[in-house]
Write an enzyme that holds these catalytic residues in place. Sequence first.
Site, PDB file in Angstrom:
ATOM      1  N   CYS A 236       5.336  -6.153   1.506  1.00 49.46           N
ATOM      2  CA  CYS A 236       5.745  -4.753   1.388  1.00 49.46           C
ATOM      3  C   CYS A 236       5.175  -3.915   2.542  1.00 49.46           C
ATOM      4  CB  CYS A 236       5.347  -4.216   0.021  1.00 49.46           C
ATOM      5  SG  CYS A 236       6.267  -2.739  -0.408  1.00 49.46           S
ATOM      6  N   TYR A 237       4.217  -3.046   2.286  1.00 50.62           N
ATOM      7  CA  TYR A 237       3.633  -2.289   3.400  1.00 50.62           C
ATOM      8  C   TYR A 237       3.114  -3.243   4.478  1.00 50.62           C
ATOM      9  CZ  TYR A 237       0.559   0.660   6.164  1.00 50.62           C
ATOM     10  OH  TYR A 237      -0.042   1.307   7.207  1.00 50.62           O
TER      11      TYR A 237
ATOM     12  N   HIS B  59       7.559  -8.023  -3.872  1.00 49.54           N
ATOM     13  CA  HIS B  59       6.207  -8.416  -4.294  1.00 49.54           C
ATOM     14  C   HIS B  59       6.237  -9.805  -4.942  1.00 49.54           C
ATOM     15  CE1 HIS B  59       4.012  -4.657  -3.548  1.00 49.54           C
ATOM     16  NE2 HIS B  59       5.207  -4.116  -3.666  1.00 49.54           N
TER      17      HIS B  59
ATOM     18  N   GLY C 219       0.840  -1.187   0.000  1.00 52.58           N
ATOM     19  CA  GLY C 219       0.000   0.000   0.000  1.00 52.58           C
ATOM     20  C   GLY C 219       0.870   1.229   0.000  1.00 52.58           C
TER      21      GLY C 219
ATOM     22  N   ASP D  42     -18.870 -12.514 -19.903  1.00 55.71           N
ATOM     23  CA  ASP D  42     -19.536 -12.498 -18.598  1.00 55.71           C
ATOM     24  C   ASP D  42     -21.034 -12.801 -18.709  1.00 55.71           C
ATOM     25  OD1 ASP D  42     -17.040 -11.806 -17.776  1.00 55.71           O
ATOM     26  OD2 ASP D  42     -17.480  -9.675 -17.534  1.00 55.71           O
TER      27      ASP D  42
ATOM     28  N   GLU E  62       3.822 -11.528  -5.832  1.00 59.65           N
ATOM     29  CA  GLU E  62       2.699 -11.724  -6.748  1.00 59.65           C
ATOM     30  C   GLU E  62       2.989 -11.291  -8.182  1.00 59.65           C
ATOM     31  OE1 GLU E  62       2.988  -9.545  -4.386  1.00 59.65           O
ATOM     32  OE2 GLU E  62       2.086  -7.616  -4.848  1.00 59.65           O
TER      33      GLU E  62
ATOM     34  N   LYS F 261     -11.857 -12.918 -13.932  1.00 57.65           N
ATOM     35  CA  LYS F 261     -12.151 -13.187 -15.340  1.00 57.65           C
ATOM     36  C   LYS F 261     -11.710 -14.596 -15.778  1.00 57.65           C
ATOM     37  CE  LYS F 261     -13.701 -11.180 -19.139  1.00 57.65           C
ATOM     38  NZ  LYS F 261     -14.837 -10.236 -19.191  1.00 57.65           N
TER      39      LYS F 261
END
Length: 515
Positions: free
Chosen positions: A82-83, A172, A55, A230, A174, A371
């Site tokens: 991180c944060y 990170h 963040g 969708d 991710e 998605k």
Amino acid sequence: MSHQNVIVLDFGGQYNQLIARRVRECGVYCEVKPYTTPLADLKAMNPIGIIFTGGPGSVYREDAPLVDPEIFTWGVPILGICYGCQLMAHFLGGQVTEAQDDSAREYGKTHTMYDTGCRLFRGLPAEGISWMSHGDYMAKVPEGFALTAHSEACPNVAIADETRGFYGVQFHPEVNHTENGVKMIRNFLYEVCGAVGDWNMEDYKHTAIEAVRKKVGDGKVLLALSGGVDSSVVAALLAEAIGRQLTCVFVDHGLMRYQEGDEVEAAFARWDINFVRVNAEARFLLKLAGVSEPEHKRKIIGEEFIRVFEEEAKKVGRVDFLAQGTIYPDVIESGSGKAGAAVIKSHHNVGGLPDYVDFKEIIEPLRLLFKDEVRQLGRELGLPEYLVSRQPFPGPGLAIRIIGDVTKEKADILRLADHIFREEVAKAGEDRNLSQYFAVLTNTRSVGVMGDGRTYDYTLALRAVTTADFMTADWARIPYEVLDRISNRIVNEVQGINRIVYDITSKPPATIEWE
Ligand code: XMP
């Protein structure tokens, strides 16, 4: 079926959705919750683990987003990114300060050494690239924690208290740039939290069908089907769950791609539902006649769409539910109250139509899915691949790919050219590398020569981009041989086009569509 749950606690970082997607890719269900969610609500979700996201805040500032300190005595494993790592250090007796010199402030790819004895890095190489983006620095490691990774510039890249199941990383895991990042997340889930990997689409399909049946009972459901991924998956799910209690209204505005309307209709033929296809081409073209301004086109199509849908809804009469294809990223975005960006184009999307349809409640069966998961669910439900892996197609359709005024003749020319483009791209196997690709009929005519005669025909533009999020995009490097084949075929097979250009601008400064 119930499944294990992980909470991704959102502190406003830009990769938060990515963290959640990674967790789910590891076969573990998770939900993103704002950091302000009361601890009691988090406890009620009974998670097996919590991930604190990154963040923009700084823990030592007054306005820092914090957590209820009791979260650390609850007994649930926590991974701070991180944060999130700094926050954990801050609460547990460590110290976080602004990096004083540039060496401790790290951005980008960083060579990192790991202690593979730590459960987070177990089974992984002892060094590799990690991706950093932090200006704060963990000056003092909290008590009970060991240092488990370092870089040349920074001794404190990762910390762990294995007894309590608390882990923190400054980088990170991710993002793709971090080598083995997903494996670290997987280690946290499986080695630390005791995940069993019970999140998969086949099971979820049954859960979702049951949930729809329970909610709808013997009520009636109305859905505006656009043919996009969708709404198609919502339609298939509802069709499977409640059959003829569902009415799908598919408005074909005549600005779909080559044979697309028929393909959509064919995909739903296997279910016994009330499928209403409205062929409204003439109506839409009449309204669009002489209109060249892009936003004006969008407005007309949006309004006309609502009108057509309204007429059909009236025929159906009162329904109990209006179904919508809202997916999880929309839910997360609206939940964290992010400010809207400047309106460059007003996107007309099918949905958001509750004003004039007589219904009791909205039903959004995809609201917890990303998605990729929506596509996977579509496959599980037996929808054809051309619908589930379909590239994005704008609501106003070809109207915003025909520069200048829209006529049936131009739409037919564009449809055929676009079809050839897509066919050749797929034949060359290039479609796997592209995020979106289509043809645009420019309003420019130019002189050409065909046989012995002079021609004065349209210039067609080909557009192909790669992008992760459609906010920024790069023009795609389609091989020249493929472009050559496409160009040859189009000028030979499509009457009215004698020149082809390839769009080599990225976004920004251009946008993906031409209008
Ligand atoms: P741009 O052109 O803004 O496009 O770079 C970004 C993405 O949005 C799609 N797009 C639309 N989708 N209605 C839609 O439903 C619209 O009016 C519209 N305009 C652009 C575009 O195809 C791309 O995927």
